[in-house]
Scaffold this active site. Structure first.
Site, PDB file in Angstrom:
ATOM      1  N   GLU A 140       0.570  -1.298   0.196  1.00  0.00           N
ATOM      2  CA  GLU A 140      -0.092   0.526   0.089  1.00  0.00           C
ATOM      3  C   GLU A 140       0.736   1.137  -0.112  1.00  0.00           C
ATOM      4  OE1 GLU A 140      -3.261  -0.036  -0.339  1.00  0.00           O
ATOM      5  OE2 GLU A 140      -3.290  -1.894  -0.402  1.00  0.00           O
ATOM      6  N   SER A 429     -48.169 -38.246  -0.197  1.00  0.00           N
ATOM      7  CA  SER A 429     -48.065 -39.324   1.474  1.00  0.00           C
ATOM      8  C   SER A 429     -47.131 -39.272   2.765  1.00  0.00           C
ATOM      9  CB  SER A 429     -47.779 -40.899   0.627  1.00  0.00           C
ATOM     10  OG  SER A 429     -49.309 -41.224  -0.202  1.00  0.00           O
TER      11      SER A 429
END
Length: 726
Positions: A140, A429
């Protein structure tokens, strides 16, 4: 007086005597200075004119420049002094979140998911890994320790790059120092105001927005920080506040989230991956693309070596052993489960919390992985490529503690539609266990007989209704067990009408089916809708002996640092719904489904299991739900848009998924018998009729006989409650 008598007159003595006067140099008259003749050409005049203009312009520019510089310096000084006076101690700037975080722990206390913004705790340059510090500086701001907060060289280079690439000077590469980035993270000292009408996301977006005026304001703020704090303190703020993807604020939180370790323990490869997130946290997040994150880390490692933070040997070691995610971060197990748990707690302590919260849950990560891998295996090996069919899985204990949840085929998700908890689908079912459980609770027996023959019922307001079996044939007289294990519809309706629909609805509702249940006779065939988690919880009630359960995932919730929970377990075993014997008899019939009925594909190789298949009209939904003595599992399969499944029934792919899940779940567990009761063998029909009428009948019950057959008439008289009239 004699003689002349006169004194000589007093005369001042001359300054120079005769000798002196003779010696004094002769005074000469000044001679006129000769002036050289002017040149005939006019070039000298032009030069003097141009020079005069230049000198005038220079004086004007210089006057304006130094006065402007003085004004700018004064304003810069005043701005710097103002910001300097407003800057708080460093410790107050380390955690800038306005939202809290939620950390979710599994049943063994291990972190498996995070929500909100996680802050891993304060770290400093002194206690963080030196590799991480070096990676951040190398990436940076390589001149961070040399400049005074603003780097003219960096700004000039950024402007040159932007213009060369066709952007405006301040668009794209900003040339910001770490100090300026911290100024931006702090939003130039303007805190988030909840009453402003801005959301937190809008506030942060506004802080990140670049403009000429904001860039100008960054300069005095950066200078003020440089004057107020040391370089290491500024870097400490940066390390704690930077957003690093996946909700992680600060490098400690990111290290914990991605690698399962503290930021003071990361190695060069891990440090490079973390530093690589700064440029684009979401894009380079290793949870999104590990390969992309490793590629970015490789670039950072090169920068670290170039700036002599790494030796060539360290560089080679880091590149040959790239950083990998921790097991929790890599698996991302329980994404759907975590979302469900977050919904179960109060919003002010979960979804909208401003505190840091820890939630202990029931999730078993081993079982979660088993469910995910089983689903993936079936879709890879049994489902055609390109199918958009979906599936969901829930695994829980008999008390309702959810151990695993898969809400769709994409398992590594957060905030996605959860088909296990949010999809209301017809049950088919798979609803029938509640019909037969209600019958068992009223004294019926699995060995009792029921008629499977054409049936028509008159429904007020709708007219005649005739249910059909899936196979479109009739079996005549069958036991309740045979009717159940072969999922015969007509006998189920006969049982339901005999028991009473209100009783069926009561049993289902008390077992936890909270959806609106059908009012007509089709109730017995599962025309009502429910969610998978509700259905699985209802089956858990049958396994545990007839007690309702409330499915739960939250065990307790507490604030970070507190020893006492704010919220305890919400769920578990509730009230009794049916008798223990009724549950045991129902379990027997459900075991027969897997042993020799519609669910044989779910049969486990080493232990008893009980379950029920379910397929809705046009096969839009297919279910298989069942249990062993240890766990209950439910599987649903279908399309989100209700497209019919092609050749899929509950006894097919859902049963196979269920089997794959349960085989994996039970690895290493000793086999235990089901809590069932084996009923006595059925009394022969001949005996039943003789006992009630004194008339003999043939030993074999008729198959596919018309309703007016004399034997059917006799049986209807004998077994009237189970055989409603046509």
């Amino acid at each position: 007086m004699s003689g002349s008598g006169k004194k000589p007159p007093l005369v001042a003595e001359k300054r120079y005597g005769a000798q002196t006067r003779a010696a004094r140099p002769e005074q000469r008259k000044p001679q006129a200075r000769k002036t050289p003749a002017r040149k005939a050409r006019g070039g000298n005049l032009l030069s003097r004119l141009v020079g005069g203009i230049f000198r005038l312009v220079f004086r004007i520019v210089w006057g304006v420049a130094w006065r402007t510089a003085a004004v700018v310096a004064l304003l810069l000084g005043l701005g710097t002094f103002y910001y300097y006076s407003t800057l708080p101690p460093v410790g107050a700037l380390l955690d800038g979140r306005t939202r809290g975080s939620v950390t979710l722990l599994d049943n063994e206390g291990q972190v498996f998911a995070w929500r909100g913004e996680t802050f891993g705790g304060q770290i400093t340059v002194e206690n963080v890994s030196p590799h991480l510090k070096n990676a951040v500086v190398a990436t940076e701001d390589r001149r961070f320790y040399q400049h005074f907060g603003v780097s003219p060289r960096g700004i000039a280079g950024a402007i040159r790059i932007n213009m060369r690439e066709g952007r405006s000077p301040l668009s794209g590469n900003g040339g910001s120092t770490i100090t300026q980035q911290v100024a931006k993270l702090l939003c130039l000292g303007v805190p988030y105001d909840r009453t402003s009408g801005q959301t937190e996301a809008e506030y942060e977006a506004d802080c990140r927005r670049s403009s000429v005026w904001r860039k100008i304001k960054e300069v005095p703020y950066a200078l003020a920080m440089e004057a107020k704090y040391s370089k290491d303190e500024i870097l400490t703020i940066y390390l704690n506040r930077a957003y690093l993807g996946a909700g992680a604020r600060g490098f400690e939180a990111a290290a914990q989230r991605y690698f399962g370790k503290s930021a003071n323990q990361v190695n060069p490869a891990e440090a490079a991956m973390l530093a690589g997130l700064l440029v684009a946290p979401s894009y380079y997040a290793p949870t999104r693309s590990l390969e992309r994150a490793q590629g970015r880390a490789n670039v950072i490692l090169g920068l670290m070596a170039e700036q002599r933070y790494l030796t060539q040997a360290q560089l080679a070691e880091a590149r040959s052993n790239p950083a990998r995610l921790s097991e929790a971060a890599e698996a991302r197990a329980g994404g759907y489960f975590a979302d469900w748990v977050m919904e179960s707690g109060p919003s002010f302590l979960t979804r909208e919390t401003t505190e840091d919260v820890i939630i202990r849950t029931t999730l078993d990560q081993r079982i979660q992985r088993a469910a995910e891998s089983a689903l993936a295996h079936i879709f890879e090996t049994k489902v055609r490529e390109g199918s958009e069919a979906q599936a969901a899985i829930v695994v829980m204990s008999a008390d309702g503690a959810v151990r695993a949840m898969v809400g769709g085929r994409r398992t590594q998700v957060s905030g996605a539609f959860n088909r296990a908890t949010q999809a209301l689908r017809q049950t088919g079912s798979s609803f029938k266990p509640f019909v037969f459980a209600a019958a068992m609770d009223l004294g019926y027996n699995p060995s009792d007989w029921v008629e499977d023959s054409p049936l028509t019922l008159n429904i007020p307001g709708s007219g005649p209704w005739s249910p059909r079996n899936y196979t479109n044939d009739f079996r005549g007289q069958v036991t309740l067990t045979e009717a159940f294990k072969h999922s015969l519809n007509i006998p189920a309706v006969r049982v339901s009408e005999s028991v009473g629909r209100d009783n069926i609805r009561r049993v289902a509702a008390e077992f936890g089916i909270n959806s609106t249940l059908a009012q007509g006779p089709a109730l017995a065939l599962g025309t009502s809708e429910s969610t998978l988690v509700e259905m699985t919880g209802a089956y858990a009630g049958i396994l545990n002996g007839g007690n309702a359960v409330r499915p739960y995932g939250l065990v307790d919730l507490r604030l970070v640092g507190d020893s006492q929970p704010l919220i305890g377990q919400e769920g578990g075993i509730q009230n009794r719904v049916i008798s223990q014997q009724a549950a045991a008899l129902t379990t027997f019939m459900m075991r027969e489904v897997i042993e020799s009925g519609t669910g044989t594909r779910a049969k486990l190789p080493d232990r008893e299991a009980a379950g029920k298949t379910g397929t809705t009209q046009a096969a839009r939904d297919a279910w298989f739900i069942g249990f062993t003595a240890d766990y209950v599992a439910g599987v649903w399969m279908g399309y989100d848009d209700n497209t019919p499944l092609n050749g899929v029934t509950g006894g097919g792919l859902p049963a196979e998924i269920w089997r794959e899940v349960m085989v994996r779940v039970h690895q290493g567990l000793p086999a235990r018998p089901l809590p069932l009761e084996v009923p006595p063998p059925p009394v022969p029909l001949e005996t039943v009729v003789r006992q009630h009428t004194g008339r003999a009948v043939a030993a074999e019950s008729p198959r596919n006989e018309p309703a007016e057959n004399p034997i059917d008439q006799i049986l209807r008289e004998v077994l009237g409650p189970l055989m409603p009239g046509n």
